[in-house]
Design a protein around this motif. Structure first.
Motif, PDB file in Angstrom:
ATOM      1  N   TRP A  63      91.940 146.071  98.536  1.00 54.51           N
ATOM      2  CA  TRP A  63      92.145 147.112  97.173  1.00 54.51           C
ATOM      3  C   TRP A  63      91.007 146.314  96.669  1.00 54.51           C
ATOM      4  O   TRP A  63      90.802 144.838  96.717  1.00 54.51           O
ATOM      5  CB  TRP A  63      92.933 146.346  96.239  1.00 54.51           C
ATOM      6  CG  TRP A  63      94.217 147.224  96.883  1.00 54.51           C
ATOM      7  CD1 TRP A  63      94.569 147.218  97.972  1.00 54.51           C
ATOM      8  CD2 TRP A  63      94.796 148.413  96.149  1.00 54.51           C
ATOM      9  NE1 TRP A  63      96.242 148.536  98.172  1.00 54.51           N
ATOM     10  CE2 TRP A  63      95.714 148.989  96.770  1.00 54.51           C
ATOM     11  CE3 TRP A  63      94.295 148.825  94.794  1.00 54.51           C
ATOM     12  CZ2 TRP A  63      96.914 150.230  96.448  1.00 54.51           C
ATOM     13  CZ3 TRP A  63      94.710 150.528  94.633  1.00 54.51           C
ATOM     14  CH2 TRP A  63      96.071 150.881  95.091  1.00 54.51           C
ATOM     15  N   ALA A  64      90.505 146.623  95.937  1.00 56.56           N
ATOM     16  CA  ALA A  64      89.075 146.096  95.307  1.00 56.56           C
ATOM     17  C   ALA A  64      89.761 145.128  93.486  1.00 56.56           C
ATOM     18  O   ALA A  64      90.912 145.519  93.708  1.00 56.56           O
ATOM     19  CB  ALA A  64      88.154 147.092  94.194  1.00 56.56           C
ATOM     20  N   PRO A  65      89.313 145.172  92.628  1.00 58.70           N
ATOM     21  CA  PRO A  65      89.611 143.861  91.928  1.00 58.70           C
ATOM     22  C   PRO A  65      90.836 144.849  90.893  1.00 58.70           C
ATOM     23  O   PRO A  65      89.709 146.130  91.077  1.00 58.70           O
ATOM     24  CB  PRO A  65      88.354 143.529  91.126  1.00 58.70           C
ATOM     25  CG  PRO A  65      87.653 143.206  91.870  1.00 58.70           C
ATOM     26  CD  PRO A  65      87.634 144.307  93.238  1.00 58.70           C
ATOM     27  N   PHE A  66      91.406 144.962  90.267  1.00 59.40           N
ATOM     28  CA  PHE A  66      91.995 145.581  89.660  1.00 59.40           C
ATOM     29  C   PHE A  66      92.009 145.241  88.244  1.00 59.40           C
ATOM     30  O   PHE A  66      91.503 144.853  86.828  1.00 59.40           O
ATOM     31  CB  PHE A  66      93.531 145.237  89.434  1.00 59.40           C
ATOM     32  CG  PHE A  66      93.741 145.564  91.065  1.00 59.40           C
ATOM     33  CD1 PHE A  66      94.677 147.266  91.576  1.00 59.40           C
ATOM     34  CD2 PHE A  66      94.589 144.695  92.076  1.00 59.40           C
ATOM     35  CE1 PHE A  66      95.285 146.986  92.439  1.00 59.40           C
ATOM     36  CE2 PHE A  66      95.295 144.559  92.974  1.00 59.40           C
ATOM     37  CZ  PHE A  66      95.293 145.695  93.667  1.00 59.40           C
ATOM     38  N   ALA A  67      91.393 146.687  87.326  1.00 57.33           N
ATOM     39  CA  ALA A  67      91.287 147.257  86.153  1.00 57.33           C
ATOM     40  C   ALA A  67      92.724 147.120  85.383  1.00 57.33           C
ATOM     41  O   ALA A  67      92.995 148.490  85.078  1.00 57.33           O
ATOM     42  CB  ALA A  67      90.843 148.322  85.454  1.00 57.33           C
ATOM     43  N   ALA A  68      94.167 146.531  84.536  1.00 57.53           N
ATOM     44  CA  ALA A  68      94.946 146.318  84.136  1.00 57.53           C
ATOM     45  C   ALA A  68      94.606 147.010  82.819  1.00 57.53           C
ATOM     46  O   ALA A  68      93.723 146.534  81.910  1.00 57.53           O
ATOM     47  CB  ALA A  68      95.875 145.167  83.845  1.00 57.53           C
ATOM     48  N   PHE A  69      96.038 148.065  82.953  1.00 57.63           N
ATOM     49  CA  PHE A  69      95.660 149.074  81.653  1.00 57.63           C
ATOM     50  C   PHE A  69      97.497 149.293  81.036  1.00 57.63           C
ATOM     51  O   PHE A  69      96.631 149.056  78.663  1.00 57.63           O
ATOM     52  CB  PHE A  69      95.294 150.819  81.898  1.00 57.63           C
ATOM     53  CG  PHE A  69      96.180 151.067  82.432  1.00 57.63           C
ATOM     54  CD1 PHE A  69      96.640 151.778  81.664  1.00 57.63           C
ATOM     55  CD2 PHE A  69      95.730 150.971  83.241  1.00 57.63           C
ATOM     56  CE1 PHE A  69      97.631 152.944  82.314  1.00 57.63           C
ATOM     57  CE2 PHE A  69      96.490 152.171  84.090  1.00 57.63           C
ATOM     58  CZ  PHE A  69      97.112 153.598  84.014  1.00 57.63           C
TER      59      PHE A  69
END
Length: 202
Positions: A63-69
């Motif tokens: 996985w690439a870096p996560f964009a937490a939302f």
């Protein structure tokens, strides 16, 4: 890297490494927190630019870096978007497994990309500030700007002085004080003198 614009604002985006529960405050301060479409757009914009460095046991691929939302129903979980192999942006629902990893990489907005030259962006995502960059290159640039500004000011002062002198040289000469009269006035007085006045006796 700079991504955007999103709603007319571009962002300088970087990464931070750690476990969600330890980064909760920072991740929840991101401009895409509680904005699912924004987070997905960020993950898509970044895509493979940072690589796929997240390896999660039991999950396929990297996985690439996560964009937490958003926080999950479990307080220790989080919803996030990331590039999941083959350029696919995938939403990790209530990914409690994320908290079991020590070195996951998350996307963070360092600042809106609006700071002027020779300034740095600092502060939380909701309270950015542009502060002075004290690097050598910026100090040299500032010195050059100050020197140019000083020279320009000196030249402007000199030109004003020259102009003032030129204007003074174009004015008619002032009449001298101490009772001197203009020639025209002296002639008028001479003509007004009575003619043939009797000569004074001895």
């Amino acid at each position: 890297m700079v991504i955007g614009p999103f709603d007319s604002v571009s962002y300088t985006v970087g990464t931070v490494t750690g476990v969600y529960k330890d980064l909760e405050d920072r991740l929840q301060a991101q401009p895409w927190w509680n904005n699912k479409e924004f987070a997905k757009a960020v993950a898509l914009a970044v895509s493979n630019r940072f690589g796929r460095m997240n390896y999660i046991d039991g999950w396929p691929a990297e996985w690439a870096p996560f964009a937490a939302f958003a926080a999950g129903t479990d307080p220790a979980s989080v919803d996030a978007f990331a590039n999941w192999g083959m350029g696919v942006i995938f939403q990790a629902y209530e990914a409690r497994i994320l908290n079991l990893q020590d070195d996951l990489v998350w996307l963070v907005a360092k600042c809106p990309a609006t700071c002027p030259p020779c300034t740095l962006c600092t502060g939380a995502a909701s309270n950015y500030q542009c502060v002075k960059d004290t690097s050598i290159s910026c100090q040299v640039s500032e010195l050059v700007d100050d020197t140019v500004s000083a020279i320009s000011g000196a030249i402007a002062d000199l030109l004003r002085a020259i102009q003032a002198q030129a204007e003074q040289g174009q004015q008619p000469p002032q009449q001298a004080e101490h009772g001197q009269q203009p020639p025209q006035q002296a002639d008028e007085q001479l003509q007004a003198k009575p003619q043939g006045s009797p000569a004074q006796g001895p």
